[in-house]
Scaffold this active site. Structure first.
Site, PDB file in Angstrom:
ATOM      1  N   HIS A  76       0.700  15.147  -4.316  1.00  0.00           N
ATOM      2  CA  HIS A  76       0.581  14.125  -5.128  1.00  0.00           C
ATOM      3  C   HIS A  76       0.493  12.511  -4.846  1.00  0.00           C
ATOM      4  CE1 HIS A  76       1.471  11.876  -8.866  1.00  0.00           C
ATOM      5  NE2 HIS A  76       2.361  11.420  -8.327  1.00  0.00           N
ATOM      6  N   ASP A 105     -26.687  -7.095  -2.324  1.00  0.00           N
ATOM      7  CA  ASP A 105     -26.039  -6.007  -2.035  1.00  0.00           C
ATOM      8  C   ASP A 105     -24.838  -6.130  -1.130  1.00  0.00           C
ATOM      9  OD1 ASP A 105     -25.408  -3.082  -1.450  1.00  0.00           O
ATOM     10  OD2 ASP A 105     -27.503  -2.664  -2.335  1.00  0.00           O
ATOM     11  N   TYR A 256       0.553  -3.480  -1.289  1.00  0.00           N
ATOM     12  CA  TYR A 256      -0.259  -4.599  -1.704  1.00  0.00           C
ATOM     13  C   TYR A 256      -1.640  -4.462  -1.611  1.00  0.00           C
ATOM     14  CZ  TYR A 256       4.270  -6.945  -1.912  1.00  0.00           C
ATOM     15  OH  TYR A 256       5.422  -6.975  -2.342  1.00  0.00           O
ATOM     16  N   HIS A 301      12.633  -2.790   4.696  1.00  0.00           N
ATOM     17  CA  HIS A 301      13.443  -2.579   3.407  1.00  0.00           C
ATOM     18  C   HIS A 301      13.241  -1.100   2.812  1.00  0.00           C
ATOM     19  CE1 HIS A 301       9.785  -4.203   0.874  1.00  0.00           C
ATOM     20  NE2 HIS A 301       9.728  -2.905   1.295  1.00  0.00           N
ATOM     21  N   HIS A 302      12.371  -0.306   3.335  1.00  0.00           N
ATOM     22  CA  HIS A 302      12.079   0.905   3.081  1.00  0.00           C
ATOM     23  C   HIS A 302      13.461   2.035   3.818  1.00  0.00           C
ATOM     24  CE1 HIS A 302       8.808   0.528   0.794  1.00  0.00           C
ATOM     25  NE2 HIS A 302       8.454  -0.204   1.729  1.00  0.00           N
TER      26      HIS A 302
HETATM   27 CU   CU1 Z   1       7.868  -1.966   1.015  1.00  0.00          CU
END
Ligand code: CU1
Length: 524
Positions: A76, A105, A256, A301-302
């Site tokens: 997912h 183009d 981002y 920060h993860h």
């Molecule tokens: Cu992050």
């Protein structure tokens, strides 16, 4: 006269039928391919989300086995990120960027074709990985070792898919950077470009910087699996945390990459439906660039819970909080654009407003999660799941819906059914919040993510969330119907579909490009 002939597309021979789509080098065709592919993947990834929510509707194991449940969370995530959201915005880029800057183009039309046609086989590999011995990766979309080093050959297919997706993204980005820097019409200086073009230029640089990092991470996983290396194996002198550092050095800029083009879309829609130029154009450009640069120094920060030094935690906490500043500038500018504007609320505007309201909510929970002692409490809980779905679904997906409604009249020459478009927004808005708002409470109460069963005290909020998810899924069939109806039997769209918006609708605050919207430029 030679040059005129070569650019006169109308007289060239083009293959028809399916071969037109396989061989096309036209940016509009390729944009259309990206968008339909994205929608198909949105449906596949959506069905997987519904499998997850069906299992979590009540406590206990009813529908799927734990291993399959975990494979659903992995696929997912991978399919929504790489198959649905990113291709949707590449589709918008293909359609809009050449027209917005007055280019005939994309700079490399054949590479553009290849960028797209790499996607279906990669998506196929991901889906096929479910059916090989051992099955797809059950480690989540972040593919953390040691699980991904130890598991069956589905992981090899996943690694190969990630490699192919990365190649596609890098080629697409090279195309966008080259087009924007080299093919602008005379007078279209960088600081006159529509915001959507700016956000994509910056996003393309981000992609070129971080996709090779992801490729490196999964390649190291591959060699750990088959070639006797020990990058992520502590017993061999490696470190599983190394993977997390490399992955999130890619992964944070990636969020981002997903949201910046959404910011660009909203920056086109808000002025058009306010009948006012965008407030703070230059600050929007600088804020976008600031967010992109800061996105490289916040990755850990993860990973607050892996046991890093406090000085490291503080650095990543403060760096993360800094991102709220340029993001706040953007939100302020959107609100200031609407201030005293002549507002109307057609479907694109509704989705843009929904974006501002709900994405900002996701941004606020992001600041909450950046706070180290707080994050340690809710790490790997549904609070995190709620947070990033506010940015990914109400952020990226809502802005994508807004973009489709905004530009559909330009793309097809026909109007969609406005009543149904508004209905699509309101149903999406209600069911989205029903699904994800309650997940904040689940997370704060301690419910872990990526687990197929849970304790009884979580039952009510999970039932509510599942009802919301099925409502949201069904609502998207309405979206499919609206788009089909528009293409097949929509009323002819006026040249300026958003009344009173006139030239504001897609080139704010720039002057109309040198070349008109529909006709490719002719070299005299
Ligand atoms: Cu992050």
């Amino acid at each position: 006269m030679e040059a005129v002939h070569h650019l006169d597309h109308g007289h060239e021979h083009h293959p028809a039928g399916i071969m037109r789509w396989v061989t096309t080098t036209n940016h509009k065709d390729i944009g259309t391919l990206y968008l339909w592919f994205s929608f198909a993947m949105f449906m596949v990834g959506g069905v997987m989300a519904l499998v997850i929510r069906a299992e979590l509707f009540q406590p206990g194991l009813q529908i799927v086995q734990p291993e399959f449940f975990n494979q659903m969370t992995t696929l997912h995530g991978l399919i929504m990120v790489f198959g649905a959201i990113m291709p949707a915005f590449v589709g918008f880029a293909n359609w809009q960027i050449p027209m917005m800057i007055g280019a005939p183009d994309m700079a490399f039309p054949r590479m553009n074709n290849w960028s797209f046609w790499l996607l279906p086989p990669a998506a196929l590999l991901l889906v096929i990985s479910l059916f090989v011995p051992g099955g797809a990766a059950a480690a989540g979309w972040t593919l953390y070792p040691p699980l991904t080093v130890q598991m069956g050959m589905g992981m090899d297919l996943t690694i190969f898919a990630v490699h192919i997706l990365g190649m596609s993204s890098i080629m697409g980005s090279i195309n966008i950077v080259t087009t924007v820097l080299n093919l602008r019409a005379p007078g279209m200086t960088l600081m006159k470009m529509p915001l959507f073009v700016w956000t994509w230029l910056i996003t393309a640089y981000l992609l070129i910087a971080v996709m090779p990092v992801l490729a490196g991470a999964v390649t190291m996983t591959l060699t750990d699996r088959h070639f006797g290396t020990h990058f992520f194996n502590a017993a061999g002198g490696g470190d599983p945390v190394l993977f997390q550092h490399i992955f999130w050095f890619f992964g944070h800029p990636e969020v981002y990459i997903i949201i910046l083009p959404g910011f660009g879309v909203v920056s086109q829609i808000i002025p058009a439906f306010s009948r006012k130029p965008l407030f703070g154009y230059a600050s929007m450009v600088y804020a976008t660039a600031s967010i992109a640069i800061l996105s490289f120094i916040v990755w850990a920060h993860h990973m607050y819970t892996v046991g890093m030094p406090v000085a490291g935690q503080l650095f990543f906490m403060f760096a993360t909080m800094l991102i709220a500043v340029p993001t706040g500038v953007k939100v302020f500018n959107w609100l200031a654009t609407m201030w005293k504007g002549s507002l109307t609320f057609e479907a694109p505007m509704l989705f843009a407003l929904g974006f501002i309201f709900l994405f900002t909510t996701g941004g606020l929970t992001g600041i909450v999660l950046s706070i180290v002692p707080l994050d340690v409490q809710v790490h790997d809980t549904y609070y995190v799941v709620a947070h990033f779905h506010y940015t990914m679904v109400a952020g990226a997906l809502f802005s994508a819906f807004g973009a489709v409604y905004f530009w559909l009249p330009k793309w097809t020459g026909k109007m969609y059914d406005e009543k149904l478009g508004k209905l699509h927004f309101w149903l999406s808005f209600i069911f989205f919040n029903l699904t994800f708002f309650v997940q904040h409470f689940l997370g704060l109460a301690g419910m872990p993510r990526r687990i197929p069963d849970y304790a009884l005290q979580f039952a009510e909020f999970n039932a509510i969330s599942s009802v919301g998810a099925f409502g949201f899924g069904l609502t998207q069939l309405l979206f499919f119907y609206i788009v089909l109806k528009c293409i097949r039997s929509g009323e002819k769209a006026p040249a300026r579909p958003w009344e009173g918006a006139d030239t504001l609708e897609w080139t704010l605050p720039s002057p109309a490009p040198y070349h008109s919207f529909e006709t490719p430029p002719v070299v005299k």
